[in-house]
Each structure stands twice: as structure tokens, then as C-alpha cells.
Design a protein around this motif. Structure first.
Motif, PDB file in Angstrom:
ATOM      1  N   GLY A 130       0.947  -1.178  -0.158  1.00 15.21           N
ATOM      2  CA  GLY A 130       0.010   0.096  -0.199  1.00 15.21           C
ATOM      3  C   GLY A 130       0.821   1.275  -0.011  1.00 15.21           C
ATOM      4  N   VAL A 131       0.146   2.453   0.142  1.00 16.79           N
ATOM      5  CA  VAL A 131       0.820   3.622   0.079  1.00 16.79           C
ATOM      6  C   VAL A 131       1.670   3.659   1.532  1.00 16.79           C
ATOM      7  CG1 VAL A 131       0.690   6.276   0.588  1.00 16.79           C
ATOM      8  CG2 VAL A 131      -0.767   4.888  -1.363  1.00 16.79           C
ATOM      9  N   ALA A 132       1.171   3.011   2.624  1.00 17.22           N
ATOM     10  CA  ALA A 132       1.587   2.794   3.821  1.00 17.22           C
ATOM     11  C   ALA A 132       1.216   1.484   4.472  1.00 17.22           C
ATOM     12  CB  ALA A 132       1.379   4.029   4.665  1.00 17.22           C
ATOM     13  N   GLY A 133       1.987   1.036   5.507  1.00 19.49           N
ATOM     14  CA  GLY A 133       1.324  -0.188   6.133  1.00 19.49           C
ATOM     15  C   GLY A 133       1.516   0.060   7.561  1.00 19.49           C
ATOM     16  N   THR A 134       0.431   0.026   8.528  1.00 24.14           N
ATOM     17  CA  THR A 134       0.702   0.315   9.889  1.00 24.14           C
ATOM     18  C   THR A 134       0.802  -1.053  10.647  1.00 24.14           C
ATOM     19  OG1 THR A 134      -1.797   0.410  10.037  1.00 24.14           O
ATOM     20  CG2 THR A 134      -0.843   2.310   9.325  1.00 24.14           C
ATOM     21  N   PHE A 135       1.677  -1.021  11.815  1.00 23.98           N
ATOM     22  CA  PHE A 135       1.630  -1.849  12.927  1.00 23.98           C
ATOM     23  C   PHE A 135       1.211  -1.641  14.087  1.00 23.98           C
ATOM     24  CE2 PHE A 135       4.172  -3.023   8.880  1.00 23.98           C
ATOM     25  CZ  PHE A 135       4.085  -4.240   8.873  1.00 23.98           C
ATOM     26  N   SER A 136       0.861  -2.696  14.827  1.00 20.55           N
ATOM     27  CA  SER A 136       0.758  -2.468  16.263  1.00 20.55           C
ATOM     28  C   SER A 136       1.880  -3.435  17.023  1.00 20.55           C
ATOM     29  CB  SER A 136      -0.667  -3.062  16.664  1.00 20.55           C
ATOM     30  OG  SER A 136      -0.840  -3.088  18.213  1.00 20.55           O
ATOM     31  N   GLY A 143       0.540  -8.561  22.932  1.00 23.46           N
ATOM     32  CA  GLY A 143       0.309  -9.951  22.268  1.00 23.46           C
ATOM     33  C   GLY A 143       0.676 -10.188  20.720  1.00 23.46           C
ATOM     34  N   LYS A 144       0.940  -9.033  20.381  1.00 25.94           N
ATOM     35  CA  LYS A 144       1.034  -9.136  18.941  1.00 25.94           C
ATOM     36  C   LYS A 144       2.213 -10.072  18.420  1.00 25.94           C
ATOM     37  CE  LYS A 144      -2.325  -6.214  17.430  1.00 25.94           C
ATOM     38  NZ  LYS A 144      -3.584  -6.687  18.226  1.00 25.94           N
ATOM     39  N   ASN A 145       2.563 -10.423  17.217  1.00 26.26           N
ATOM     40  CA  ASN A 145       3.813 -11.327  16.890  1.00 26.26           C
ATOM     41  C   ASN A 145       4.997 -10.611  17.136  1.00 26.26           C
ATOM     42  OD1 ASN A 145       1.579 -12.826  15.861  1.00 26.26           O
ATOM     43  ND2 ASN A 145       2.769 -13.329  14.003  1.00 26.26           N
ATOM     44  N   LEU A 146       5.105  -9.318  16.821  1.00 27.75           N
ATOM     45  CA  LEU A 146       6.059  -8.510  17.351  1.00 27.75           C
ATOM     46  C   LEU A 146       5.707  -7.544  18.399  1.00 27.75           C
ATOM     47  CD1 LEU A 146       9.073  -7.729  17.663  1.00 27.75           C
ATOM     48  CD2 LEU A 146       8.642  -6.195  15.551  1.00 27.75           C
ATOM     49  N   ARG A 196      15.439  -6.090  19.954  1.00 31.62           N
ATOM     50  CA  ARG A 196      15.892  -7.391  20.265  1.00 31.62           C
ATOM     51  C   ARG A 196      14.786  -8.451  19.795  1.00 31.62           C
ATOM     52  NH1 ARG A 196      17.107 -11.516  20.725  1.00 31.62           N
ATOM     53  NH2 ARG A 196      17.824 -12.998  22.033  1.00 31.62           N
ATOM     54  N   LYS A 197      13.522  -8.182  20.069  1.00 31.26           N
ATOM     55  CA  LYS A 197      12.719  -9.345  19.609  1.00 31.26           C
ATOM     56  C   LYS A 197      12.433  -9.483  18.165  1.00 31.26           C
ATOM     57  CE  LYS A 197       9.006  -9.913  21.971  1.00 31.26           C
ATOM     58  NZ  LYS A 197       7.474  -9.892  22.228  1.00 31.26           N
ATOM     59  N   LEU A 198      12.735  -8.247  17.383  1.00 30.22           N
ATOM     60  CA  LEU A 198      12.748  -8.588  15.899  1.00 30.22           C
ATOM     61  C   LEU A 198      13.796  -9.395  15.342  1.00 30.22           C
ATOM     62  CD1 LEU A 198      11.641  -7.539  13.219  1.00 30.22           C
ATOM     63  CD2 LEU A 198      13.079  -5.560  13.223  1.00 30.22           C
ATOM     64  N   ALA A 199      14.894  -9.473  15.921  1.00 28.11           N
ATOM     65  CA  ALA A 199      16.001 -10.398  15.599  1.00 28.11           C
ATOM     66  C   ALA A 199      15.623 -11.862  15.825  1.00 28.11           C
ATOM     67  CB  ALA A 199      17.475 -10.305  16.375  1.00 28.11           C
ATOM     68  N   ASP A 200      14.677 -12.143  16.503  1.00 24.69           N
ATOM     69  CA  ASP A 200      14.095 -13.501  16.775  1.00 24.69           C
ATOM     70  C   ASP A 200      12.882 -13.832  16.072  1.00 24.69           C
ATOM     71  OD1 ASP A 200      16.013 -14.031  18.601  1.00 24.69           O
ATOM     72  OD2 ASP A 200      14.847 -13.878  20.239  1.00 24.69           O
ATOM     73  N   LEU A 201      12.224 -12.664  15.174  1.00 25.03           N
ATOM     74  CA  LEU A 201      10.822 -12.775  14.736  1.00 25.03           C
ATOM     75  C   LEU A 201      10.998 -13.954  13.598  1.00 25.03           C
ATOM     76  CD1 LEU A 201       7.720 -11.895  14.900  1.00 25.03           C
ATOM     77  CD2 LEU A 201       8.743  -9.861  13.456  1.00 25.03           C
ATOM     78  N   HIS A 219      -1.183 -14.951  13.190  1.00 22.05           N
ATOM     79  CA  HIS A 219      -1.174 -14.312  14.629  1.00 22.05           C
ATOM     80  C   HIS A 219      -2.214 -15.128  15.395  1.00 22.05           C
ATOM     81  CE1 HIS A 219      -1.600 -11.454  17.708  1.00 22.05           C
ATOM     82  NE2 HIS A 219      -2.676 -11.206  17.354  1.00 22.05           N
ATOM     83  N   LEU A 220      -3.456 -15.607  14.882  1.00 19.55           N
ATOM     84  CA  LEU A 220      -4.252 -16.372  15.608  1.00 19.55           C
ATOM     85  C   LEU A 220      -4.861 -17.656  14.811  1.00 19.55           C
ATOM     86  CD1 LEU A 220      -6.533 -13.236  16.478  1.00 19.55           C
ATOM     87  CD2 LEU A 220      -5.227 -14.618  18.198  1.00 19.55           C
TER      88      LEU A 220
END
Ligand SMILES: Cc1ncc(COP(=O)(O)O)c(C=O)c1O
Length: 375
Positions: A181-187, A191-194, A250-255, A292-293
Motif C-alpha cells: 500500500g501507500v503505507a502499512g501500519t503495525f501495532s 500480544g502481537k507477533n512482534l 531485540r525481539k525483531l532479531a528472533d521474529l 497471529h491467531l
């Protein structure tokens, strides 16, 4: 056997010392807002999403709202939103002054399609927010062709889909959730995957001017490189703080490894559930879901939930009331969206986390089959 709905403690145990070292460093340099920890995370996250920029913000709801505002969407505009999403997708649109227009979803994938989006179109429609629900990505081709036909902006709500992919034959890089998309948004809700150790969010984009405007809106309307007390836009405070950025980096390295584990657990589940003929909400073919679920559809859901609870199994429902039937929106939206409404009565999220064992999955599948038979 007791199986929780989620287990965040186990993966955190192995990184806590690394995070403590980061906290010590921050206490030493006092760069709590912005600074190297936030910049390093933003760079890593942009690379992970295959985009040029990532802008850290306070949460996933602000990520959507600030993106819409930065694109000039507001009062008098309409934005297409699936009815079966977390309410934040809608409230972020409403917060800009624009009207969220809820649309139905495909009966199998439970995701928006060009046909369901088409039904919500009016001459005021400015943008579409596909939601990659459960980690199952809405494939780029479906949404982009529709948006192009109608001159709409696409903002991907990727709050549940860190690392989901829809690889094309040509190995197109723009197949990552958040990148087409023009942009992507994340939470980065815990409890999210990251997940952060608190709240957090981000917007990813290739558009340099858009990234810089979102950064400004999230930082009291200041522009990069100008005086601390010069405010070009009416902004506010929606910054990602350095402590959360350090945890997230730190968690992104394990994602990637955690995502591979999620995919493995999902495939073991799929087999175990198929043996009992229990339908699983699966990603569309060609999509590598971020899982995620793990969602099934069952008759007599509330009884099934109670029986699973008695068997020591935690469950969730995402989401029991579609957005257009929520009190906050019901007076504004009189539409009937039968697929989303029916799905809301049947969906059930089972225990799901990357390190789930095969015997735990088998126990959940067997207990679920017994509960369904008892309804
Ligand atoms: C699909 C979806 N959109 C938006 C959000 C909002 O994110 P946050 O809670 O970080 O504001 C969430 C998660 O909470 C979500 O699941």
C-alpha cells in the motif's frame, strides 16, 4: 493438561538479560525519547518490511490515524474498512473526521475482496484499509487493482501480520505485509507477533515525504532539522519511546524464527483439526501467513468455550461483535453485512504460540472435537 490461550513469558525469559543491558545503556545515555535506540529499530523494521522507511509511533491505532491525516483524509471523506476487524481500525478513521464505511468479507477467508469493497463505494470514498486479519494477508493484486480502478489510497492495517508474505513468481519484493500500500501500519501491543513490553506502533512506507509528515504529526508538528519550538503542523505526541524500541529491536532479531515456528504449529493444528473435520480459517493460497491467531468455526460456540475452559484450555473470540453492530457505530451504519455477522457467532481462537508442543495441539483438537459433539 492446562493450556493457556497465549504464553508470552517463555520467549521473554531468554531475552531478558539482553533487554536489561539495553536499559542500563539507556540509563547511562538518557536518550529516552528518539535517539539511537529508536533510529536503530526503525531501520531494522523497515528492512524487515521491505520498505524504505519505518516511523515509530505510540500504538497501532495512531499509526492508522496519523497516516490518514498525513494523506489529507478527514471530514467529508469516506474510508472502506472490513466489518470484522478490531475496533481500532474504525476508530482511527473516525478520529480523523472521516467516516469509516464497513464492508463485508469473503465467507471462506474472512478477508475483504474487490467485490465486497465495491459495495461500499461512493463518490466520497478516498481510501481503503484492508486488514490482514489473523496474520492472513489480503493479497496485493486483489486490493491494488480495485484501488487503482477507483483512484483510492491503500493503507494496510498489518497490526496482526508482521512478516506475512504473498511471494509472486517473479520474487517481487513488494509482497510483504505493509509494503504494497501507500503505507502499512503495525501495532506492537504485547500480544502481537512482534510485541513490546507496553504499547507501540509503526508506519512503514516507501514515500519519503509521507514518512516525514507522519513523523512530524507524531512529534507535536515539528519538522526534522528545525528548531525544537517550531511547529509546522497541528500535531501531537505519539512517539515510540526508546525503551520499547530497544525491546522491539531485540525481539525483531528472533521474529523470523518465531514466525517459522508459528507456521509449523499451524500446520500441525491443520492436520489434527482436519482429522476431526473441524474447519480452520486458513490463509488464501499463495499467502505465507504470519499466523497471529488460529481460528476455527464451530456451532454452539459459547458452550464449546465453556467445555474447553473446563478441560483447562484457554480460548478467545476475535471478534464477537462486528464493527457495524457496535453501539459506537450502529446509528451511523444501518447496513446488513451477513458474512461478517454470521462469522462473528462461530469463530473461536484456539491456544496458539510459537513453542506449542504437538501433544498440546493434539489435546486441544481432541477436546474441541469432544466439545462440539456434546453441543
Ligand atoms: C487489526 C488491528 N488494528 C489495529 C489495532 C490497534 O493497535 P493498538 O492496540 O496498538 O492501538 C489492533 C490491535 O490492537 C488490531 O488487531
Amino acid at each position: 493438561m492446562r493450556i493457556p490461550f497465549n504464553d508470552l513469558a517463555t520467549p521473554h525469559a531468554s531475552i531478558v538479560e539482553d533487554v536489561v543491558a539495553e536499559v542500563r545503556a539507556l540509563a547511562g545515555n538518557s536518550r529516552f525519547i528518539g535517539g539511537p535506540a529508536v533510529e536503530a529499530f526503525e531501520q531494522d523494521f523497515a528492512a524487515f518490511c521491505h520498505t524504505r522507511h519505518a516511523v515509530g509511533v505510540a500504538n497501532g491505532t495512531d499509526a492508522i490515524e496519523l497516516t490518514l491525516r498525513a494523506l489529507g483524509i478527514g471530514a467529508g471523506d469516506e474510508v472502506l474498512v472490513p466489518a470484522n476487524t478490531f475496533i481500532a481500525t474504525a476508530s482511527a478513521v473516525a478520529a480523523t473526521g472521516a467516516r469509516p464505511v464497513f464492508v463485508d468479507v469473503d465467507p471462506v477467508s474472512l478477508l475483504v475482496t474487490p467485490a465486497t469493497l465495491e459495495a461500499g463505494l461512493t463518490e466520497r470514498t478516498k481510501a481503503v484499509v484492508p486488514v490482514h486479519l489473523f496474520g492472513h494477508m489480503v493479497p496485493p493484486a486483489d486490493v491494488l487493482a480495485f484501488a487503482q480502478r477507483h483512484g483510492l489510497i491503500v493503507i494496510e492495517d498489518s497490526a496482526q501480520a508482521h512478516g506475512a508474505d504473498a511471494p509472486s513468481d517473479g520474487g517481487d519484493e513488494k509482497s510483504r505485509a505493509g509494503s504494497y500500500g501507500v503505507a502499512g501500519t503495525f501495532s506492537f501491543y504485547p500480544g502481537k507477533n512482534l510485541g513490546a513490553w507496553g504499547d507501540g506502533g509503526a508506519v512503514v512506507t516507501d514515500d519519503t515525504a509521507l514518512a516525514s509528515r507522519i513523523r512530524s504529526l507524531a512529534n507535536h508538528g515539528r519538522s526534522e532539522g528545525t528548531d525544537h519550538y517550531e511547529h509546522r503542523y497541528v500535531g501531537r505526541n505519539s512517539r515510540l519511546d526508546a525503551l520499547q524500541a530497544a525491546v522491539l529491536r531485540r525481539k525483531l532479531a528472533d521474529l523470523p524464527e518465531a514466525t517459522a515456528q508459528r507456521r509449523r504449529v499451524a500446520s500441525v493444528y491443520a492436520e489434527a483439526l482436519a482429522a476431526h473435520s473441524i474447519p480452520l480459517v486458513a490463509p488464501l493460497s499463495g499467502v505465507d501467513s504470519a499466523w497471529h491467531l488460529l481460528v476455527v468455526r464451530v456451532p454452539g460456540r459459547e458452550t464449546v468455550r465453556r467445555l474447553l475452559d473446563e478441560a483447562g484450555i484457554g480460548t478467545g473470540v476475535h471478534y464477537p461483535v462486528p464493527c457495524h453492530r457496535q453501539l459506537a457505530y450502529i446509528s451511523d451504519q444501518t447496513v446488513s453485512l451477513p458474512v461478517a455477522e454470521q462469522a462473528a457467532t462461530e469463530i473461536l481462537s484456539l491456544p496458539f504460540f510459537p513453542h506449542m508442543r504437538d501433544d498440546e495441539i493434539a489435546y486441544v483438537a481432541e477436546s474441541l472435537a469432544k466439545a462440539i459433539a456434546a453441543v
